[in-house]
Design a protein around this motif. Structure first.
Motif, PDB file in Angstrom:
ATOM      1  N   THR A   1      41.446  47.509  41.612  1.00  0.00           N
ATOM      2  CA  THR A   1      40.753  46.775  40.566  1.00  0.00           C
ATOM      3  C   THR A   1      39.760  47.699  39.884  1.00  0.00           C
ATOM      4  O   THR A   1      39.088  48.489  40.524  1.00  0.00           O
TER       5      THR A   1
ATOM      6  N   ASN B   1      47.176  41.482  33.664  1.00  0.00           N
ATOM      7  CA  ASN B   1      47.583  42.052  34.954  1.00  0.00           C
ATOM      8  C   ASN B   1      48.933  41.522  35.430  1.00  0.00           C
ATOM      9  O   ASN B   1      49.724  42.253  36.028  1.00  0.00           O
TER      10      ASN B   1
ATOM     11  N   TYR C   1      49.281  51.838  38.886  1.00  0.00           N
ATOM     12  CA  TYR C   1      50.604  51.688  39.491  1.00  0.00           C
ATOM     13  C   TYR C   1      51.309  53.019  39.752  1.00  0.00           C
ATOM     14  O   TYR C   1      52.317  53.059  40.452  1.00  0.00           O
TER      15      TYR C   1
ATOM     16  N   SER D   1      44.026  45.067  37.815  1.00  0.00           N
ATOM     17  CA  SER D   1      44.375  44.866  39.207  1.00  0.00           C
ATOM     18  C   SER D   1      45.883  44.879  39.381  1.00  0.00           C
ATOM     19  O   SER D   1      46.630  44.447  38.495  1.00  0.00           O
ATOM     20  N   THR D   2      46.333  45.380  40.522  1.00  0.00           N
ATOM     21  CA  THR D   2      47.761  45.342  40.850  1.00  0.00           C
ATOM     22  C   THR D   2      48.093  44.147  41.750  1.00  0.00           C
ATOM     23  O   THR D   2      49.212  44.037  42.236  1.00  0.00           O
ATOM     24  N   THR D   3      47.126  43.274  41.966  1.00  0.00           N
ATOM     25  CA  THR D   3      47.343  42.069  42.763  1.00  0.00           C
ATOM     26  C   THR D   3      47.599  40.881  41.844  1.00  0.00           C
ATOM     27  O   THR D   3      46.827  40.639  40.916  1.00  0.00           O
TER      28      THR D   3
ATOM     29  N   PRO E   1      47.539  36.984  41.118  1.00  0.00           N
ATOM     30  CA  PRO E   1      46.846  35.813  41.661  1.00  0.00           C
ATOM     31  C   PRO E   1      47.833  34.750  42.132  1.00  0.00           C
ATOM     32  O   PRO E   1      48.997  34.732  41.731  1.00  0.00           O
ATOM     33  N   ASN E   2      47.361  33.842  42.992  1.00  0.00           N
ATOM     34  CA  ASN E   2      48.216  32.781  43.528  1.00  0.00           C
ATOM     35  C   ASN E   2      48.311  31.572  42.603  1.00  0.00           C
ATOM     36  O   ASN E   2      49.180  30.723  42.766  1.00  0.00           O
TER      37      ASN E   2
ATOM     38  N   ALA F   1      52.299  43.630  35.927  1.00  0.00           N
ATOM     39  CA  ALA F   1      53.085  43.568  37.160  1.00  0.00           C
ATOM     40  C   ALA F   1      54.569  43.414  36.844  1.00  0.00           C
ATOM     41  O   ALA F   1      55.423  43.989  37.528  1.00  0.00           O
TER      42      ALA F   1
ATOM     43  N   HIS G   1      57.695  36.226  42.730  1.00  0.00           N
ATOM     44  CA  HIS G   1      56.381  35.635  42.448  1.00  0.00           C
ATOM     45  C   HIS G   1      56.605  34.225  41.879  1.00  0.00           C
ATOM     46  O   HIS G   1      56.513  34.010  40.660  1.00  0.00           O
TER      47      HIS G   1
ATOM     48  N   THR H   1      49.194  50.158  46.878  1.00  0.00           N
ATOM     49  CA  THR H   1      48.080  49.332  47.309  1.00  0.00           C
ATOM     50  C   THR H   1      47.442  48.680  46.103  1.00  0.00           C
ATOM     51  O   THR H   1      47.643  49.088  44.973  1.00  0.00           O
ATOM     52  N   ALA H   2      46.657  47.653  46.338  1.00  0.00           N
ATOM     53  CA  ALA H   2      46.021  46.942  45.240  1.00  0.00           C
ATOM     54  C   ALA H   2      44.813  47.700  44.755  1.00  0.00           C
ATOM     55  O   ALA H   2      44.160  48.419  45.499  1.00  0.00           O
TER      56      ALA H   2
END
Length: 439
Positions: A18, A339, A133, A44-46, A48-49, A343, A75, A15-16
């Protein structure tokens, strides 16, 4: 030992998460973070777009480009630009580039470089991402231990985590099944098999002692002749560590004895590793001690006639340890996208990356991955997996100090030529260790 990390677990795996923290990559010996080492990072484990571009510096080639391609396919908003530097120039190059304003975001870990980059605060302590992670459950513990150190980068297996592996390796014994019918089960059987080959007028073992092949053989013997904890303490730089042990004396004397029995070619000390590999692959010797990285060349020439086993123990019990290393990656303290870089490091532990790593000639970080390997690579995977899962991969001896390789290579040559005694050889190694660790 377990991999380091002082932060509490953030979330369950997958899961994400922060967390805002102050990242301290090092103090430079002043007691305060140096350069860009102190800054607020929202861990964060998310991903960004928004479009993100990273640079990745590396030396030679694990399947780096293929791993990059695998990650960026997942990605597509992320671009990773590889920067390859030949091995002989990498340490000097990465020290300069990591200190510059145009430092790469990710850099292949090298102990010869990191002993200055860690104290200078130029690479990040990965502890928070380790926790976010769950890397301690994804990477073999031994592979993280050797990438952990104190802030002076003198003692390993403790302190902060400064890199994670992107491919593992293991050293063992290749053999020609046309010359040797089955793999020896004990060290005595191995010696007897070499003697039988010698008596038949053939070369028992190819050896490239001009480079690292000589001390790989010595290290493989050391792993099965004594207490591996004593060796780990020495190579990790723990206080009081010493290589002047009964096990090291026995391994060194065995090398001398095998040389006197004619188990190695007369020109071994002037033979480079690629030449020793080529000689074995062409059927000019029965055995070769080297790593899994030689499998492709061996398979190409010998095919189904090639086999692999770990250096056998005196008792015949399966080997519990083996020498190995990892191709690992660190994150620059100057990166604007820590981050996203983290990842990519996490991707290296995935089942998808495991297949890429294995196909590229390395053992996978995910030691439980189903590889479907057969033939020689299947034998290597079968030997490697239980040792890696049992935390039995130990570093090579040149890891013990920056100048150790300059003692190991000529020292092994001295043993082979009977121009250096066992005591003098081990004393030369310990002098290098003492000079670096301040004993």
């Amino acid at each position: 030992m377990t991999a380091p990390g002082r932060w509490q677990a953030l979330v369950a795996l997958g899961t994400a998460a922060t967390l805002t923290l102050t990242a301290c990559a090092g103090t430079g010996g002043t007691g305060a973070p140096s350069g860009d080492a102190a800054k607020k990072i929202d861990v964060s484990t998310t991903i960004p777009n928004d479009p993100v571009t990273l640079t990745l510096a590396y030396s030679n080639d694990p399947p780096t480009q293929t791993l990059i391609d695998g990650f960026t396919k997942k990605h597509p908003n992320v671009t990773i630009k590889p920067q390859m530097t030949p091995f002989n120039d990498y340490v000097k190059s990465i020290k300069l580039s990591m200190s510059s304003d145009a430092a790469p975001d990710i850099a292949q870990y090298n102990p010869g470089a990191m002993n200055s980059l860690v104290p200078a605060g130029l690479i990040l302590d990965l502890g928070p991402w380790n926790k976010a992670y769950g890397w301690t459950g994804k990477f073999p513990p031994s592979s993280l231990e050797v990438l952990s150190s104190d802030k002076a980068a003198k003692q390993f297996g403790t302190g902060g985590l400064y890199a994670v592996p992107g491919g593992l390796s293991v050293v063992g014994v290749y053999y020609n099944k046309k010359m040797v019918k089955e793999a020896p089960k004990t060290l005595a059987e191995f010696e007897a098999a070499m003697q039988k080959v010698k008596d038949a007028g053939q070369t028992p073992l190819s050896l490239g002692a001009l480079q690292v092949g000589g001390f790989h053989l010595w290290n493989a013997l050391l792993n099965v002749t004594g207490d591996v904890d004593a060796y780990r303490s020495w190579v990790y730089g723990k206080p009081g560590g010493t290589i002047k042990t009964d096990a090291a004396k026995k391994a060194s004397q065995t090398l001398i004895d095998w040389s006197k029995k004619g188990f190695f070619p007369a020109g071994a000390s002037a033979t480079a590793d690629p030449d020793a590999l080529a000689n074995f692959s062409k059927g000019k010797s029965a055995f070769l001690v080297t790593g899994n990285w030689g499998a492709t060349a061996v398979e190409k020439e010998l095919g189904a006639d090639a086999g692999f086993f770990l250096m056998p123990t005196a008792s015949g019990e399966p080997a519990k340890v083996a020498s190995g290393a990892s191709v690992a990656y660190a994150i620059s303290a100057k990166t604007k996208h820590p981050n996203v870089a983290a990842a990519f490091l996490d991707y290296l532990s995935s089942p998808e990356a495991a297949k890429i790593e294995f196909d590229g000639g390395f053992m996978p970080v995910d030691t439980k991955a189903e590889l479907g390997a057969q033939g020689l690579r299947g034998e290597i995977a079968t030997a490697f997996t239980p040792v890696a899962q049992a935390n039995g991969i130990v570093p090579f001896p040149d890891y013990a100090s920056p100048g150790m390789i300059d003692k190991l290579t000529p020292g092994i040559q001295g043993l082979l030529s009977d121009k250096m005694t066992v005591d003098d050889f081990l004393s030369s190694l310990q002098e290098s260790w003492d000079g670096h660790h301040g004993s």
